[in-house]
Design a protein around this motif. Structure first.
Motif, PDB file in Angstrom:
ATOM      1  N   SER A 110      87.994  75.037 119.547  1.00 40.09           N
ATOM      2  CA  SER A 110      88.471  74.408 118.321  1.00 40.09           C
ATOM      3  C   SER A 110      89.917  73.956 118.483  1.00 40.09           C
ATOM      4  O   SER A 110      90.584  74.327 119.444  1.00 40.09           O
ATOM      5  CB  SER A 110      88.329  75.390 117.163  1.00 40.09           C
ATOM      6  OG  SER A 110      88.367  74.689 115.963  1.00 40.09           O
ATOM      7  N   GLY A 114      83.402  74.506 108.923  1.00 41.10           N
ATOM      8  CA  GLY A 114      82.950  74.858 110.279  1.00 41.10           C
ATOM      9  C   GLY A 114      81.650  75.655 110.253  1.00 41.10           C
ATOM     10  O   GLY A 114      80.659  75.266 110.890  1.00 41.10           O
ATOM     11  N   ARG A 158      77.676  74.680 111.431  1.00 44.71           N
ATOM     12  CA  ARG A 158      76.865  75.519 112.312  1.00 44.71           C
ATOM     13  C   ARG A 158      75.588  76.002 111.645  1.00 44.71           C
ATOM     14  O   ARG A 158      74.919  76.914 112.144  1.00 44.71           O
ATOM     15  CB  ARG A 158      77.706  76.699 112.800  1.00 44.71           C
ATOM     16  CG  ARG A 158      78.638  76.275 113.923  1.00 44.71           C
ATOM     17  CD  ARG A 158      79.901  77.088 114.004  1.00 44.71           C
ATOM     18  NE  ARG A 158      80.793  76.521 115.016  1.00 44.71           N
ATOM     19  CZ  ARG A 158      81.516  75.425 114.845  1.00 44.71           C
ATOM     20  NH1 ARG A 158      81.449  74.772 113.698  1.00 44.71           N
ATOM     21  NH2 ARG A 158      82.287  74.958 115.800  1.00 44.71           N
ATOM     22  N   THR A 162      85.302  78.992 112.879  1.00 45.25           N
ATOM     23  CA  THR A 162      84.237  78.607 113.808  1.00 45.25           C
ATOM     24  C   THR A 162      84.107  79.620 114.937  1.00 45.25           C
ATOM     25  O   THR A 162      83.321  79.427 115.856  1.00 45.25           O
ATOM     26  CB  THR A 162      84.533  77.217 114.426  1.00 45.25           C
ATOM     27  OG1 THR A 162      85.690  77.319 115.256  1.00 45.25           O
ATOM     28  CG2 THR A 162      84.788  76.178 113.361  1.00 45.25           C
ATOM     29  N   LEU A 164      85.641  70.261 114.635  1.00 48.04           N
ATOM     30  CA  LEU A 164      84.914  71.449 114.173  1.00 48.04           C
ATOM     31  C   LEU A 164      83.470  71.434 114.650  1.00 48.04           C
ATOM     32  O   LEU A 164      82.698  72.331 114.319  1.00 48.04           O
ATOM     33  CB  LEU A 164      84.955  71.530 112.646  1.00 48.04           C
ATOM     34  CG  LEU A 164      86.331  71.842 112.052  1.00 48.04           C
ATOM     35  CD1 LEU A 164      86.321  71.647 110.554  1.00 48.04           C
ATOM     36  CD2 LEU A 164      86.756  73.260 112.392  1.00 48.04           C
TER      37      LEU A 164
END
Lengths: 256, 302
Positions: free
Chosen positions: A93, A113, A117, A169, B178
């Motif tokens: 990151s 973040g 995901r 993240t 990100l």
């Protein structure tokens, strides 16, 4: 075992912006859970080098990598064409030069973040947001106004929010691109303290214009000049007894 | 010393002169617009009644109404919005975010800018050839709506591009860093942050479309119509129907034009009343868009 203490290693890295040969045969080892600083005058390629680590150059046309950046312990070549840059950015990151929070709430900034995901459960995201904001030493200042806009924060707070956003993240490597160049001295020292604290959990690579900053926060320092690595060593060695004359001239302020 | 004072005095004189000139120019527009509105209201207001909205046109001025016209305008605008907004936004996003910057995109860009300046009757002719004769949509609401959609498409595209261009690149980089994909970046950041600007373009486009007469006449809208299009909802299965898309129609500006061109003075009053109603419809549409924009800007601030 060398590999266990290394998190990444650049081997004969070359980088081209079209025809411009911006990085020339760079070899730098990045130690696990240490801070590695990249210093050098403007245009020396330190930011270019940093942006290779999360493949930011892939966003723009006519850019080309050669050589290797190996990520340990997976032994993956980060810059290989076969590796998806999005996968790399899931692991590595970045915090930018100017604070660049999204024009959304503080909470949504940090939650983005995890959301990318695929995490949907509110409870998990809540926990992640709190943990990241604590990690970025921002929690106490914003815990009562998580749903206010990020732009209502001061510049230093915005930058810590950006750090929290990156921490959320759970990165393996955290990249900092001159993170304090737009901040005042008080905000700068807070970010510096934070960086020293964060290295207990994450490997850090930082580009800085400020040599005192490199001396204060980093364990290793690489001095770059005109796209080449001039010297890489332990920070105390670079700043007290550099082996290259050019490095000495730069850190004593004779050019740059 | 006195020299400097004199110089400042001269500069200040010019500054004040422009201030006055600017103020007068601003007022010239405002006063004219105000006079126009007042005149329209004084002429038309007495004619506005419930019956005026619920009556079909008639050859007796006092019995004539705008029922078929305002329903026609509403439905045509619905088709226009449904076609132009998604197409325009998608094209704008593609050109800004996906398309490579090269001579082909430059040519496309120049063409879109020029398309915005093409006379509306040309769009009417295009729609006549394409939608009426080629696709055989007939002289219908669908044809009319699509003709107007073509007309405002360049405006929506340009507004979308301008709004997207105003987003700093650092925001895109933050999203990509990100781990977001291009589409996630567009969906979560680019579109939400440019909605205000895009809506402004849509407002301008739709306000232009609602007053257009030429392309609508060209595609064959009726000037006198005493029935309504098929209702989109019905009591029987399947409850919704899209047959209205293929029904003949008229719109407010055509109705107004029709009344103005009659010799009797009473019809002119009807035209003024219809003008007020058309203005009200435009303002309502703008009002809705401004309300949406206001709500978006509350959540997202630059």
């Amino acid at each position: 075992m060398v590999e266990q203490t290394l998190k990444a290693e650049a081997k004969n890295l070359n980088f081209y912006y079209g025809d411009v040969h911006a990085l020339k045969n760079i070899n730098i080892p990045i130690k696990r859970r240490k801070v590695t600083a990249l210093i050098g005058p403007s245009g020396c390629g330190k930011t270019t080098f940093l942006r290779c680590f999360n493949r930011m150059h892939d966003l723009y046309p006519h850019n080309r990598y050669e050589g290797e950046i190996t990520l340990y312990p997976d032994n993956v070549n980060i810059i290989s064409r076969d590796v998806d840059p999005i996968e790399i950015r899931m692991w590595i990151s970045m915090v930018f030069q100017k604070p660049n929070p999204f024009p959304k709430s503080i909470y949504e900034n940090v939650a983005y973040g995890p959301r990318v995901r695929g995490i949907k459960k509110k409870q998990i995201i809540d926990e992640r947001v709190e943990k990241s904001l604590r990690g970025a030493a921002l929690w106490d200042e914003v815990k009562d106004r998580l749903h206010n806009l990020a732009f209502d924060l001061s510049g230093g707070q915005q930058q810590r929010l950006c750090i929290a956003r990156s921490l959320a993240t759970e990165p393996r490597i955290l990249l900092f691109d001159e993170p304090t160049s737009a901040l005042d001295p008080t905000a700068t020292s807070k970010i510096e303290e934070l960086i020293v604290e964060l290295k207990n959990e994450v490997t850090i690579l930082i580009v800085t214009h400020n040599m005192q900053q490199a001396a204060r926060v980093s364990d290793d320092t690489a001095f770059m000049y005109l796209g080449e690595l001039v010297e890489f060593d332990r920070t105390d060695k670079i700043f007290t007894n550099p082996s290259n004359g050019l490095t000495e001239e730069y850190i004593t302020g004779r050019f740059g | 010393m006195t020299d400097i004072k004199k110089r400042i005095a001269i500069s200040k004189f010019w500054n004040n002169s422009f201030w006055v000139a600017g103020l007068l120019s601003t007022f010239a527009g405002l006063v004219l617009l105000f006079a126009l509105f007042t005149d329209l209201f004084l002429d038309g207001a007495p004619r506005i009644s419930y019956k005026f909205f619920t009556s079909f046109p008639s050859r007796f001025p006092e019995e004539a109404g705008i029922l078929s016209a305002w329903i026609g305008t509403t439905l045509v605008m619905l088709v226009t919005a449904m076609a132009a907004i998604p197409l325009g936004i998608a094209a704008g996003i593609y050109l800004e975010e996906y398309a490579r910057k090269n001579w082909i995109t430059n040519i496309i860009e120049i063409n879109i800018t020029n398309l915005a300046g093409v006379p509306s009757i040309i769009y009417g002719l295009l729609a006549l050839g394409l939608f009426v004769y080629f696709f055989e949509f007939g002289e219908s609401i669908l044809t009319g709506g699509l003709a107007l959609a073509l007309l405002i498409l360049p405006m929506v595209i340009m507004a979308t591009r301008e709004a997207i261009r105003a987003i700093p690149n650092s925001i895109r980089e933050a999203s990509f860093a990100l781990g977001a994909t291009k589409w996630q970046t567009i969906k979560d950041h680019i579109i939400p942050y440019s909605t205000g600007g895009i809506l402004t373009g849509i407002i301008i486009g739709l306000s232009r479309a609602i007053g257009e007469t030429a392309p609508i006449i060209t595609v064959g809208a009726l000037t006198f119509i005493a029935f309504l299009p098929t209702s989109p909802v019905s009591a029987e299965f399947p409850f919704v129907s899209f047959k209205w898309l293929f029904d003949p129609f008229t719109v407010m500006p055509i109705q107004m034009f029709n009344w103005v061109s009659r010799p009797q003075k009473e019809f002119h009053i009807n035209a003024a009343a219809a003008g007020i109603e058309l203005l009200a419809m435009t303002l309502l549409m703008i009002g809705i868009a401004i309300y949406i924009r206001y709500n978006f800007r509350k959540k997202i601030k630059w």
